[in-house]
Design an enzyme around this catalytic site. Structure first.
Site, PDB file in Angstrom:
ATOM      1  N   LYS A  16       0.786  -1.088  -0.049  1.00 45.54           N
ATOM      2  CA  LYS A  16      -0.162   0.103   0.078  1.00 45.54           C
ATOM      3  C   LYS A  16       0.830   1.412   0.049  1.00 45.54           C
ATOM      4  O   LYS A  16       0.611   2.090  -0.930  1.00 45.54           O
ATOM      5  CB  LYS A  16      -1.008  -0.071   1.182  1.00 45.54           C
ATOM      6  N   ASN A  17       1.643   1.222   0.910  1.00 47.26           N
ATOM      7  CA  ASN A  17       2.647   2.798   1.147  1.00 47.26           C
ATOM      8  C   ASN A  17       3.605   2.790   0.153  1.00 47.26           C
ATOM      9  O   ASN A  17       4.082   3.903  -0.315  1.00 47.26           O
ATOM     10  CB  ASN A  17       3.335   2.691   2.341  1.00 47.26           C
ATOM     11  N   CYS A  23      -5.002  13.065  13.091  1.00 53.13           N
ATOM     12  CA  CYS A  23      -5.128  11.716  12.663  1.00 53.13           C
ATOM     13  C   CYS A  23      -5.086  10.775  14.065  1.00 53.13           C
ATOM     14  O   CYS A  23      -4.284  11.366  14.937  1.00 53.13           O
ATOM     15  CB  CYS A  23      -4.172  11.320  11.666  1.00 53.13           C
ATOM     16  N   ARG A  81       0.701  14.947  12.989  1.00 52.50           N
ATOM     17  CA  ARG A  81       1.673  14.677  11.755  1.00 52.50           C
ATOM     18  C   ARG A  81       1.819  16.074  10.983  1.00 52.50           C
ATOM     19  O   ARG A  81       1.121  15.989   9.879  1.00 52.50           O
ATOM     20  CB  ARG A  81       1.296  13.452  11.048  1.00 52.50           C
ATOM     21  N   ASP A 125       4.896   0.682  12.081  1.00 53.35           N
ATOM     22  CA  ASP A 125       3.725   0.192  11.573  1.00 53.35           C
ATOM     23  C   ASP A 125       3.473  -1.102  12.122  1.00 53.35           C
ATOM     24  O   ASP A 125       2.489  -1.945  11.795  1.00 53.35           O
ATOM     25  CB  ASP A 125       3.375   0.323  10.205  1.00 53.35           C
ATOM     26  N   ARG A 181      -8.471  -0.254   5.308  1.00 49.82           N
ATOM     27  CA  ARG A 181      -7.701   0.557   4.674  1.00 49.82           C
ATOM     28  C   ARG A 181      -6.231   0.078   4.322  1.00 49.82           C
ATOM     29  O   ARG A 181      -5.933   0.568   3.305  1.00 49.82           O
ATOM     30  CB  ARG A 181      -7.380   1.953   5.738  1.00 49.82           C
TER      31      ARG A 181
HETATM   32  N1  EPU Z   1       7.380  14.645  10.495  1.00 50.23           N
HETATM   33  C1  EPU Z   1       7.546  16.028  10.748  1.00 50.23           C
HETATM   34  N2  EPU Z   1       7.336  16.773   9.830  1.00 50.23           N
HETATM   35  C2  EPU Z   1       6.926  16.452   8.444  1.00 50.23           C
HETATM   36  C3  EPU Z   1       6.895  15.179   8.234  1.00 50.23           C
HETATM   37  C4  EPU Z   1       6.959  14.210   9.197  1.00 50.23           C
HETATM   38  O1  EPU Z   1       7.686  16.370  11.847  1.00 50.23           O
HETATM   39  O2  EPU Z   1       7.009  17.685   7.594  1.00 50.23           O
HETATM   40  C5  EPU Z   1       7.493  13.724  11.590  1.00 50.23           C
HETATM   41  C6  EPU Z   1       6.349  12.986  11.773  1.00 50.23           C
HETATM   42  O3  EPU Z   1       5.248  13.589  12.772  1.00 50.23           O
HETATM   43  C7  EPU Z   1       6.709  11.731  12.511  1.00 50.23           C
HETATM   44  C8  EPU Z   1       7.907  11.389  11.604  1.00 50.23           C
HETATM   45  O4  EPU Z   1       8.415  12.873  11.024  1.00 50.23           O
HETATM   46  O5  EPU Z   1       7.357  11.990  13.950  1.00 50.23           O
HETATM   47  C9  EPU Z   1       8.116  10.390  10.327  1.00 50.23           C
HETATM   48  O6  EPU Z   1       7.108  10.632   9.757  1.00 50.23           O
HETATM   49  P1  EPU Z   1       6.849  10.451   8.382  1.00 50.23           P
HETATM   50  O7  EPU Z   1       6.657  11.657   7.446  1.00 50.23           O
HETATM   51  O8  EPU Z   1       7.922   9.479   7.906  1.00 50.23           O
HETATM   52  O9  EPU Z   1       5.465   9.611   7.970  1.00 50.23           O
HETATM   53  P2  EPU Z   1       4.624   9.666   6.793  1.00 50.23           P
HETATM   54  O10 EPU Z   1       5.616   9.775   5.492  1.00 50.23           O
HETATM   55  O11 EPU Z   1       3.496  10.701   6.831  1.00 50.23           O
HETATM   56  C10 EPU Z   1       4.548   7.158   6.412  1.00 50.23           C
HETATM   57  C11 EPU Z   1       3.516   5.877   6.079  1.00 50.23           C
HETATM   58  C12 EPU Z   1       3.141   5.518   7.565  1.00 50.23           C
HETATM   59  C13 EPU Z   1       4.425   5.216   8.332  1.00 50.23           C
HETATM   60  C14 EPU Z   1       5.221   6.179   8.269  1.00 50.23           C
HETATM   61  C15 EPU Z   1       6.615   5.936   9.180  1.00 50.23           C
HETATM   62  C16 EPU Z   1       2.360   6.046   4.203  1.00 50.23           C
HETATM   63  C17 EPU Z   1       1.092   6.434   3.175  1.00 50.23           C
HETATM   64  N3  EPU Z   1       2.484   6.190   5.312  1.00 50.23           N
HETATM   65  O12 EPU Z   1       3.981   8.173   6.941  1.00 50.23           O
HETATM   66  O13 EPU Z   1       2.242   4.536   7.537  1.00 50.23           O
HETATM   67  O14 EPU Z   1       3.822   5.038   9.882  1.00 50.23           O
HETATM   68  O15 EPU Z   1       5.614   6.661   7.052  1.00 50.23           O
HETATM   69  O16 EPU Z   1       7.082   5.092   8.722  1.00 50.23           O
HETATM   70  O17 EPU Z   1       3.539   5.662   3.426  1.00 50.23           O
HETATM   71  C18 EPU Z   1       0.373   3.083   7.957  1.00 50.23           C
HETATM   72  O18 EPU Z   1       0.425   2.331   7.049  1.00 50.23           O
HETATM   73  O19 EPU Z   1      -0.382   2.713   8.762  1.00 50.23           O
HETATM   74  C19 EPU Z   1       1.180   4.524   8.172  1.00 50.23           C
HETATM   75  C20 EPU Z   1       0.485   5.094   9.194  1.00 50.23           C
END
Ligand code: EPU
Length: 425
Positions: free
Chosen positions: A22-23, A117, A122, A309, A401
Site C-alpha cells: 500500500k505505502n 489523525c 503529523r 507500523d 484501509r
Molecule cells: N514529520 C515532521 N514533519 C514533516 C513530516 C514528518 O515532523 O513534515 C515527523 C512525523 O510527525 C513523524 C516522523 O516525522 O514523527 C516520521 O513521519 P513520516 O513523514 O515518515 O510519516 P509519513 O510519511 O506521513 C509514512 C507511512 C506511515 C508510516 C510512516 C513512518 C505512508 C502512506 N504512510 O507516513 O504508514 O507509519 O511513514 O514509517 O507511506 C500506515 O501505513 O499505517 C502508516 C501510518
C-alpha cells in the site's frame, strides 16, 4: 459499519501470499502525474486507501481504472486541475504526496493541509521546507497549501531530517519534484524505507536520473520530461510482518510467499529473540512458534529499524510473554490507541510517556473492542486469534484501509473471523 466477530483461540497453518505494498503504491500513483500519458501499476492492493488515491487523481482530471488482475491503469494525460480538495485529502494523509508532482508538472498546486489523525500530530513542515529549497513559493490560505513555481523548479542541496528522523512521504514529495527540476538536487537525510526506494526505482524507469537509492543521500539529476511507467510494486512488508506475528501469537506455523525478508530484518531479529523461528525460503519464509514467548524490548525507528507500523501488532504478541517487555515509540510518540483496547482483553499494560511496559499474562480474554487506526486494528485482530472467547471489533473500516479482506486471508489458515453489519450483532 462492519464489525468482526473473532472466535479464539485458534491454531493457524498453511500458506499465504503477501499482497503488493500500500505505502509504495500510493506515492507511485502520484508519480503518474509527472508524465502525461497512460501508466500501469501492477500488484496494487485492492484497498480503500488506493481507491481514495484514485479518486484524488480523477479529481485532478486523470482517469484511474482497476482491472481484475490487480492492475491499475492511470491515465494522467488530462490532469489540468492542480487542486487537492479537503474532502478527499482529509480521508487520507498520503494525499499530500501529489503536491510535489503537481508543482513539477503544472508550476502550481493547491492541496488541502491534511488534518489530525488517530496516531497523533503529523505536520508537513519538512515537505514544505524541501519544496521551498527547490524554489517554490508556498503559503497557507484557508486551510490549503498554495505552492507556486511559475518559472520551474531548480535543483538544490537539501537537508530533509527532522526531530523524529527522516520523513517517508516528505522524501517522496521532494524526490518527485526534483526529477523535473533544472540541475542537480541532493537530498540528505532521505528516508531509506523500501517504499521510497521502490518509488525511486519506478521514477528511474520513467527516465529520471536518481542515484543513491535506498541510502540517506539521494542525488537527482533533473530531466526535462518523464515517460509513463509500467511497474510492479514491491510486496507489503507490513502485511508480511502482520502475518508473521499472527503465526507467532497463535503458536502456529505459517508459510509466507511473496515476502522480502531483507525488508523486515529488525522484525525477524526480534521474533527470533522471543523464541519464534523464521526460516527463509525461495519466495519468502516459514514462521513458527512452539515454545513460550520470551519478553523483549522494542524501539521503533526509521528503516532499517523496527517499523512503527508493526509496533501495535508486536505489543499484542508481547502481552503473552513470560515476563516484562518495554515498547518505545520513537516515530509517533502518541501512537498508542491500541493500549486501552488490548487492556480490555486482559493485557497488562502501563503507558509511561512514549513507552509502554508490557507485563506478560498467561492468556488474553475476548471482549468487544474499538478499532482506532489501521495498525491498532490489526493488533486487535491478532489478539482476537489468541484470546479465549468471541472478540468483537467495531469500526472494521480502519482495517480495510490497509489489509485486503483480512478475514478472507486468515480464515483459510484456520482463523474464525466473521464480518457482519453492526446491526447484525
Ligand atoms: N514529520 C515532521 N514533519 C514533516 C513530516 C514528518 O515532523 O513534515 C515527523 C512525523 O510527525 C513523524 C516522523 O516525522 O514523527 C516520521 O513521519 P513520516 O513523514 O515518515 O510519516 P509519513 O510519511 O506521513 C509514512 C507511512 C506511515 C508510516 C510512516 C513512518 C505512508 C502512506 N504512510 O507516513 O504508514 O507509519 O511513514 O514509517 O507511506 C500506515 O501505513 O499505517 C502508516 C501510518
Amino acid at each position: 459499519m462492519d464489525v468482526f466477530r473473532i472466535e479464539g483461540p485458534v491454531k493457524l497453518s498453511g500458506s499465504v501470499t503477501v499482497n503488493g505494498s500500500k505505502n509504495a503504491s500510493l506515492p507511485i500513483m502520484a508519480a503518474a502525474i509527472l508524465a502525461p500519458g497512460k501508466s500501469v501499476l501492477k500488484s496494487a492492493p485492492d484497498l480503500s486507501d488506493i481507491t481514495v488515491c484514485g479518486q484524488l487523481l480523477e479529481q485532478l482530471g486523470g482517469k484511474v481504472t482497476r482491472q481484475n488482475n490487480g492492475v491499475l491503469l492511470i491515465d494522467s494525460t488530462t490532469i489540468d486541475n492542480p487542486v487537492g480538495d479537503y474532502e478527499i485529502v482529509r480521508k487520507m494523509r498520503a494525499s499530500i504526496c501529489i503536491l510535489g508532482p503537481l508543482l513539477a508538472r503544472c508550476g502550481r498546486a493547491t492541496v488541502s493541509m491534511p488534518g489530525g489523525c488517530a496516531i497523533g500530530y503529523r505536520p508537513v513542515d519538512i515537505h514544505l521546507r524541501g519544496l521551498r529549497e527547490l524554489g517554490a513559493k508556498i503559503r497557507l490560505d484557508n486551510g490549503y497549501i498554495v505552492a507556486e513555481a511559475p518559472n520551474g523548479l531548480r535543483g538544490s542541496d537539501i537537508f530533509l531530517g527532522g526531530s523524529f528522523g527522516s520523513t517517508v512521504l516528505g522524501t517522496a514529495n521532494v524526490l518527485m519534484a526534483a526529477t523535473l527540476a533544472k540541475g542537480r538536487t541532493v537530498i540528505e537525510s532521505a528516508a531509506c524505507e523500501p517504499e521510497v526506494a521502490d518509488l525511486a526505482t519506478c521514477l528511474n524507469q520513467m527516465g529520471a536520473k536518481i542515484t543513491g537509492i535506498g541510502s540517506p543521500r539521494l542525488t537527482i539529476k533533473g530531466v526535462s520530461q518523464l515517460k509513463p511507467f509500467d511497474y510492479e510494486v514491491i510486496p507489503d512488508r507490513i502485511e508480511a510482518g502482520t502475518f508473521m506475528i499472527a503465526a507467532a501469537i497463535a503458536k502456529s506455523r505459517l508459510e509466507l510467499k511473496n515476502c522480502r525478508l531483507e525488508d523486515l530484518m529488525a522484525v525477524v531479529d526480534k521474533l527470533r529473540e522471543i523464541g519464534v523461528t523464521v526460516e527463509s525460503t525461495h519466495s519468502g519464509c516459514v514462521v513458527a512458534r512452539s515454545g513460550p514467548v520470551k519478553p523483549a524490548d522494542i524501539t521503533t525507528q526509521p528503516f532499517p529499524g523496527f517499523p512503527t507500523d508493526l509496533q501495535a501488532q508486536f505489543m499484542a504478541l508481547l502481552s503473552l510473554a513470560e515476563g516484562n517487555s518495554i515498547v518505545i515509540e520513537k516515530i509517533f510518540p502518541d501512537r498508542f490507541m491500541h493500549v486501552a483496547e488490548l487492556a480490555r482483553m486482559a493485557a497488562n499494560l502501563r503507558k509511561e510517556g512514549p513507552a509502554v511496559i508490557v507485563s506478560g499474562v498467561k492468556k488474553l480474554i475476548a471482549a468487544p473492542v474499538m478499532a482506532s487506526d489501521l495498525r491498532a486494528s490489526a493488533a486487535l485482530v491478532l489478539a482476537g486469534l489468541a484470546a479465549e472467547g468471541t472478540t468483537i471489533i467495531n469500526r472494521v473500516y480502519h482495517i480495510d484501509r490497509g489489509y485486503e479482506k483480512i478475514e478472507q486471508r486468515l480464515n483459510p489458515l484456520g482463523a474464525k473471523i466473521i464480518r457482519q453489519d453492526a446491526t447484525g450483532v
